[in-house]
Design an enzyme around this catalytic site. Sequence first.
Site, PDB file in Angstrom:
ATOM      1  N   GLY A 286      33.819  42.154  41.649  1.00  0.00           N
ATOM      2  CA  GLY A 286      34.299  42.211  41.447  1.00  0.00           C
ATOM      3  C   GLY A 286      35.667  41.811  41.910  1.00  0.00           C
ATOM      4  O   GLY A 286      35.615  40.354  42.303  1.00  0.00           O
ATOM      5  N   ARG A 287      37.031  42.936  42.104  1.00  0.00           N
ATOM      6  CA  ARG A 287      37.956  43.063  42.714  1.00  0.00           C
ATOM      7  C   ARG A 287      38.130  42.102  43.594  1.00  0.00           C
ATOM      8  O   ARG A 287      38.803  40.746  44.039  1.00  0.00           O
ATOM      9  CB  ARG A 287      38.582  44.424  42.571  1.00  0.00           C
ATOM     10  CG  ARG A 287      39.874  44.071  42.618  1.00  0.00           C
ATOM     11  CD  ARG A 287      40.484  45.780  43.282  1.00  0.00           C
ATOM     12  NE  ARG A 287      39.456  47.152  41.649  1.00  0.00           N
ATOM     13  CZ  ARG A 287      40.661  47.366  40.464  1.00  0.00           C
ATOM     14  NH1 ARG A 287      41.931  45.999  40.431  1.00  0.00           N
ATOM     15  NH2 ARG A 287      39.436  47.749  40.111  1.00  0.00           N
ATOM     16  N   TYR A 327      46.995  50.978  34.093  1.00  0.00           N
ATOM     17  CA  TYR A 327      46.918  52.488  34.400  1.00  0.00           C
ATOM     18  C   TYR A 327      47.719  53.387  35.532  1.00  0.00           C
ATOM     19  O   TYR A 327      47.340  53.818  35.973  1.00  0.00           O
ATOM     20  CB  TYR A 327      45.469  52.252  35.448  1.00  0.00           C
ATOM     21  CG  TYR A 327      44.615  51.111  35.083  1.00  0.00           C
ATOM     22  CD1 TYR A 327      43.246  51.428  33.978  1.00  0.00           C
ATOM     23  CD2 TYR A 327      44.756  49.823  35.513  1.00  0.00           C
ATOM     24  CE1 TYR A 327      42.454  50.707  33.278  1.00  0.00           C
ATOM     25  CE2 TYR A 327      43.567  49.623  34.410  1.00  0.00           C
ATOM     26  CZ  TYR A 327      42.693  49.566  33.921  1.00  0.00           C
ATOM     27  OH  TYR A 327      41.410  49.112  32.771  1.00  0.00           O
ATOM     28  N   CYS A 354      57.186  43.878  22.483  1.00  0.00           N
ATOM     29  CA  CYS A 354      58.172  45.256  21.566  1.00  0.00           C
ATOM     30  C   CYS A 354      57.681  46.551  22.233  1.00  0.00           C
ATOM     31  O   CYS A 354      57.474  47.312  20.958  1.00  0.00           O
ATOM     32  CB  CYS A 354      58.356  44.892  20.435  1.00  0.00           C
ATOM     33  SG  CYS A 354      58.803  43.583  20.204  1.00  0.00           S
ATOM     34  N   GLU A 355      57.157  47.372  23.047  1.00  0.00           N
ATOM     35  CA  GLU A 355      56.795  48.475  23.542  1.00  0.00           C
ATOM     36  C   GLU A 355      58.069  48.746  24.545  1.00  0.00           C
ATOM     37  O   GLU A 355      57.778  48.376  25.594  1.00  0.00           O
ATOM     38  CB  GLU A 355      55.193  48.732  23.383  1.00  0.00           C
ATOM     39  CG  GLU A 355      54.253  48.277  22.188  1.00  0.00           C
ATOM     40  CD  GLU A 355      53.072  48.696  22.046  1.00  0.00           C
ATOM     41  OE1 GLU A 355      52.788  49.570  22.960  1.00  0.00           O
ATOM     42  OE2 GLU A 355      52.222  48.412  21.281  1.00  0.00           O
TER      43      GLU A 355
HETATM   44  N1  LLP Z   1      29.708  46.313  38.531  1.00  0.00           N
HETATM   45  C1  LLP Z   1      29.684  47.242  36.865  1.00  0.00           C
HETATM   46  C2  LLP Z   1      28.277  47.533  36.448  1.00  0.00           C
HETATM   47  C3  LLP Z   1      30.522  47.601  37.009  1.00  0.00           C
HETATM   48  O1  LLP Z   1      31.023  48.104  36.094  1.00  0.00           O
HETATM   49  C4  LLP Z   1      32.435  47.356  37.648  1.00  0.00           C
HETATM   50  C5  LLP Z   1      33.257  47.434  37.319  1.00  0.00           C
HETATM   51  C6  LLP Z   1      31.532  46.631  38.882  1.00  0.00           C
HETATM   52  C7  LLP Z   1      30.668  46.104  38.651  1.00  0.00           C
HETATM   53  C8  LLP Z   1      33.099  45.700  39.569  1.00  0.00           C
HETATM   54  O2  LLP Z   1      33.580  46.294  40.016  1.00  0.00           O
HETATM   55  P1  LLP Z   1      34.979  45.746  41.045  1.00  0.00           P
HETATM   56  O3  LLP Z   1      34.413  44.938  42.242  1.00  0.00           O
HETATM   57  O4  LLP Z   1      35.956  44.633  40.179  1.00  0.00           O
HETATM   58  O5  LLP Z   1      35.699  47.133  41.319  1.00  0.00           O
HETATM   59  N2  LLP Z   1      40.058  47.159  34.250  1.00  0.00           N
HETATM   60  C9  LLP Z   1      39.900  48.307  35.826  1.00  0.00           C
HETATM   61  C10 LLP Z   1      38.550  47.807  36.399  1.00  0.00           C
HETATM   62  C11 LLP Z   1      37.311  48.588  35.575  1.00  0.00           C
HETATM   63  C12 LLP Z   1      36.047  48.181  36.116  1.00  0.00           C
HETATM   64  C13 LLP Z   1      35.026  47.821  35.050  1.00  0.00           C
HETATM   65  N3  LLP Z   1      33.447  47.856  35.656  1.00  0.00           N
HETATM   66  C14 LLP Z   1      41.067  47.171  36.081  1.00  0.00           C
HETATM   67  O6  LLP Z   1      42.331  46.077  36.254  1.00  0.00           O
HETATM   68  O7  LLP Z   1      41.637  48.060  37.412  1.00  0.00           O
END
Ligand code: LLP
Length: 429
Positions: A286-287, A327, A354-355
């Site tokens: 994703g990221r 985080y 407001c936090e």
């Molecule tokens: N596959 C599954 C099953 C997942 O749960 C996730 C992310 C991904 C792939 C993708 O992960 P990535 O490649 O993006 O690291 N909100 C948090 C990140 C939470 C990720 C949750 N799962 C942040 O802002 O760092």
Amino acid sequence: MAKRKLREPLEDRKGNLYFDGISVKALAEKYDTPLYVLSEKRIRDNYNRLHTALLNNYKYVRIYYAAKANTNLTVLKILESEGAYLDTVSPGEVFMGLSCGFTPDRLMFTGTSVRNDELKMLADANITVNVDSISELERLLKFAVPPIVSVRVNPEVGAGHHSHCITAGPESKFGLWEDETIQAFAIAQRARVERFGIHMHIGSGILEVEPYVLAVEKLLKIAKRVHDEVGISFEFIDIGGGIGVPYQPEDQELDLAEFSSKVVTLFKNKVKDYGLGKPFLCVEPGRFLVCDASILLTTVNTVKTTPSRKFIGVDAGFNTLARPMMYGSYHPILVANKLDKADKETCDVVGPICESGDALAKERKLPKIEEGDLLAILNAGAYGFSMSSQYNSRPRAAEVMIRQGKDVLVRKREELGDLMASQRMLGEQ
Ligand code: LLP
């Protein structure tokens, strides 16, 4: 002052920040702030860099974009057109993926705590499910015998940038442990499922190769046991997402060539040694695909000095970008109209919520800032807009995509009316 080192698609033109060839000041004037700006080119480059690196060491590769990082429809369409697959975690993501042209065979669902009606919808739509528990598998099998079933494994190795983002190992709610995994495949086989996959996702924001090596070794050992004991083969083996990107100045980028030569080669060799055939190697970033393809622009409203601190009050808060508050994440910040000024003052960049936790940065050294200055928060493309909210009744930000040198509004700024759109006042129809 020495010129700041900026990564693509950022550029310093006479002290002013340009993003993918366009002046961010002009964008802020045209669309107002807070504003997410995305680069189509960078998303495509990220996808292709990763794809090429993986293909260098194994032929059968699929990249599933983890939609949760950024569900902007244009982002989904761009990745669809590159040939990506899509990893989804909710009916909403499935709906958006299908709407953007991903056919059901290019979608995967990796949910947790999944409802029966969601399982029915997935079975009806023929979408591959990575089941997260035996209960989920048994409930899925009540609706249909899916042509393919995949089990999410906890390989007992987790990693991630924060404890909330470690999704395997002893404390994790996700996946099945080894013995249960064997049981799950045996159940699916007895139900006459004919095709199989196996899955893991160990965490998010991982900048080292080592955790992947350990987890892939364990996943493949489990896959071999399933193959030998249950007597089934795998059409795909999914090693999840999690590839990190550098946020802090001292962070080292994960070396894709090294990742591929260590992890993908290990995969290829073990699959061969264990007689597992030639399954697809799936990854779910994703990221990595979207993070550095977007910045968040925010305007300075207030400069305020107390006896102990200097506060820069901007128009984006944790309603707009939740990661710093959630985080403690570090996002690089540039003063977009003062790139040629040295970092002189230590300040907290705070939002309108407001936090007291509403800070985008704490004790950050920046050039001397005045009201009206424009800040660019970098690496905002992953889990930025997708985690934003209307908290404090603030409409969500707009999003602009830079496509071939032109800015296109791809999500309009919410209006005050959107705050009330789904509410009904008691006594009124
Ligand atoms: N596959 C599954 C099953 C997942 O749960 C996730 C992310 C991904 C792939 C993708 O992960 P990535 O490649 O993006 O690291 N909100 C948090 C990140 C939470 C990720 C949750 N799962 C942040 O802002 O760092």
